[in-house]
Enzyme design. Structure first.
Site, PDB file in Angstrom:
ATOM      1  N   ARG A 233      11.395  32.463  36.999  1.00  0.00           N
ATOM      2  CA  ARG A 233      10.330  31.310  37.056  1.00  0.00           C
ATOM      3  C   ARG A 233      10.479  30.621  35.911  1.00  0.00           C
ATOM      4  O   ARG A 233      10.659  30.800  34.798  1.00  0.00           O
ATOM      5  CB  ARG A 233       8.998  31.799  37.151  1.00  0.00           C
ATOM      6  CG  ARG A 233       8.600  32.478  38.493  1.00  0.00           C
ATOM      7  CD  ARG A 233       8.457  31.385  39.614  1.00  0.00           C
ATOM      8  NE  ARG A 233       8.183  31.591  40.842  1.00  0.00           N
ATOM      9  CZ  ARG A 233       8.836  31.804  41.999  1.00  0.00           C
ATOM     10  NH1 ARG A 233      10.372  31.888  41.618  1.00  0.00           N
ATOM     11  NH2 ARG A 233       8.593  32.266  43.051  1.00  0.00           N
ATOM     12  N   GLU A 262      10.209  20.818  37.970  1.00  0.00           N
ATOM     13  CA  GLU A 262      11.161  20.670  39.120  1.00  0.00           C
ATOM     14  C   GLU A 262      11.061  19.680  40.118  1.00  0.00           C
ATOM     15  O   GLU A 262       9.969  19.380  40.487  1.00  0.00           O
ATOM     16  CB  GLU A 262      11.411  21.989  39.762  1.00  0.00           C
ATOM     17  CG  GLU A 262      11.861  23.182  39.117  1.00  0.00           C
ATOM     18  CD  GLU A 262      12.301  24.501  39.731  1.00  0.00           C
ATOM     19  OE1 GLU A 262      12.036  24.287  41.217  1.00  0.00           O
ATOM     20  OE2 GLU A 262      12.456  25.456  39.301  1.00  0.00           O
ATOM     21  N   HIS A 281      17.348  25.175  41.497  1.00  0.00           N
ATOM     22  CA  HIS A 281      16.731  26.657  42.101  1.00  0.00           C
ATOM     23  C   HIS A 281      17.239  26.897  43.449  1.00  0.00           C
ATOM     24  O   HIS A 281      16.628  26.798  44.502  1.00  0.00           O
ATOM     25  CB  HIS A 281      15.204  26.078  42.478  1.00  0.00           C
ATOM     26  CG  HIS A 281      14.139  26.871  42.301  1.00  0.00           C
ATOM     27  ND1 HIS A 281      13.061  26.938  42.093  1.00  0.00           N
ATOM     28  CD2 HIS A 281      14.307  28.288  43.086  1.00  0.00           C
ATOM     29  CE1 HIS A 281      12.193  27.893  42.263  1.00  0.00           C
ATOM     30  NE2 HIS A 281      12.967  28.879  42.699  1.00  0.00           N
TER      31      HIS A 281
END
Length: 330
Positions: A233, A262, A281
């Protein structure tokens, strides 16, 4: 499920609904919605499928959940839905543990090899039509610490061991004799032993204990030749302190797939720093992953409809599925 009534299922999915939901639609009234319509979809709903697992809409809409019994999220991480009201409720929380294990492990091995074999610089020289001989590193015998001993961490440890690396783990409890890690260190004591490792892989779940665990003290404790990999994370890392450590040469490089913000802002120095690999990601996103997520949910939906114990039940106090998963009826 409530008695013999046809259950109502809310599905948070954004503009694109999940694929292959026919089996679920045959057994429930399904309400597909984006974030703006979630409060209306939750009213009277028995279950919620958070297919849009990056959405932060659930806490804001929670007041409308007047009869919810079960929430399933289409990811291994549950931090977007683990807010105080859910923790304190009787709603059962399940996740999609197991879907991304091998894909993320392959990504980690890939970036380790990319660093050791200097692939990024080879590509730069190729584009510049420059022939420059260099020597590369071996990965066999290198020491790796995998921070996070859940299924993804274990898959990663097994693959790195198969490549000849020496792997240890870090988790909530220190122990020896672990089948995948051998030695597991206590993650709360990270700076004490980080200096022993050539690669540090962040795979811990995001909890109050792990948020910001990779800070200035952690990076200062690493070898100057160490590489840091984050596929857990983004909030595990204090980004500004990682940037400072890279600039100061406290660590040799970083491969980052997740970030505090993000998409990664265009003005982030991480985009252009030498020996930093950035991916959006995607470390676990293999071809067909969306259908696999729906398959996991569908299997659990069938159990829930039949009153059977659910799989991948999250301990809401810990923030993840315990090593010995406990079933729970919906």
């Amino acid at each position: 499920m409530i008695g013999s009534e046809i259950p109502v299922l809310a599905v948070l999915c954004g503009a694109e609904p999940p694929p292959d939901m026919a089996a679920v639609e045959a057994g429930a009234v399904v309400r597909y919605t984006d974030a703006s319509g979630l409060p209306e979809a939750l009213a009277g709903a028995d279950a919620l499928f958070v297919y849009d697992f990056l959405s932060t809409a659930v806490p804001k809409a929670w007041a409308a959940a007047d009869r919810l019994r079960w929430l399933h999220i289409a990811s291994a991480g549950v931090d977007p839905v683990l807010f105080p009201e859910l923790r304190e409720s009787d709603v059962v929380l399940t996740n999609s543990r197991g879907v991304f294990d091998d894909a993320i492990a392959e990504y980690v091995l890939g970036v380790v090899l990319a660093f050791a074999k200097d692939f990024a610089r080879s590509l730069d020289l190729q584009r510049a039509t420059t022939w420059r001989h260099r020597e590369s590193e071996r990965i066999a015998g290198r020491e790796v610490l995998v921070v996070g001993t859940g299924p993804i961490g274990r898959a990663t440890a097994r693959l790195l061991r198969a490549a000849g690396m020496r792997v240890s783990g870090a988790g909530r409890r220190a122990r020896t004799g672990d089948p995948d890690f051998g030695v597991v260190h206590e993650s709360a004591e990270l700076p004490r032993y980080l200096g022993e490792f050539d690669y540090v892989v962040a795979l811990a779940p995001l909890t109050d204990r792990t948020k910001g665990m990779f800070d200035a003290a952690a990076f200062a404790a690493m070898k100057p030749s160490a590489r840091f990999v984050n596929v857990g994370r983004g909030e595990l890392v204090v980004t500004s302190e990682l940037v400072a450590a890279l600039r100061a040469g406290e660590i040799a490089g970083a491969a980052l797939d997740v970030f505090e913000t993000e998409p990664l802002p265009a003005d982030s120095p991480l985009w252009t720093m030498p020996d930093v690999l950035v991916s959006p990601h995607m470390s676990g996103d293999f071809g067909g992953w969306r259908r696999t997520l729906v398959e996991v949910f569908t299997a659990n939906f069938r159990r829930w409809s039949a009153g059977e114990p659910l799989q991948n039940v999250v301990d809401k106090r810990l923030g993840y599925v315990p090593s010995q998963p406990q079933g729970a009826a919906g």
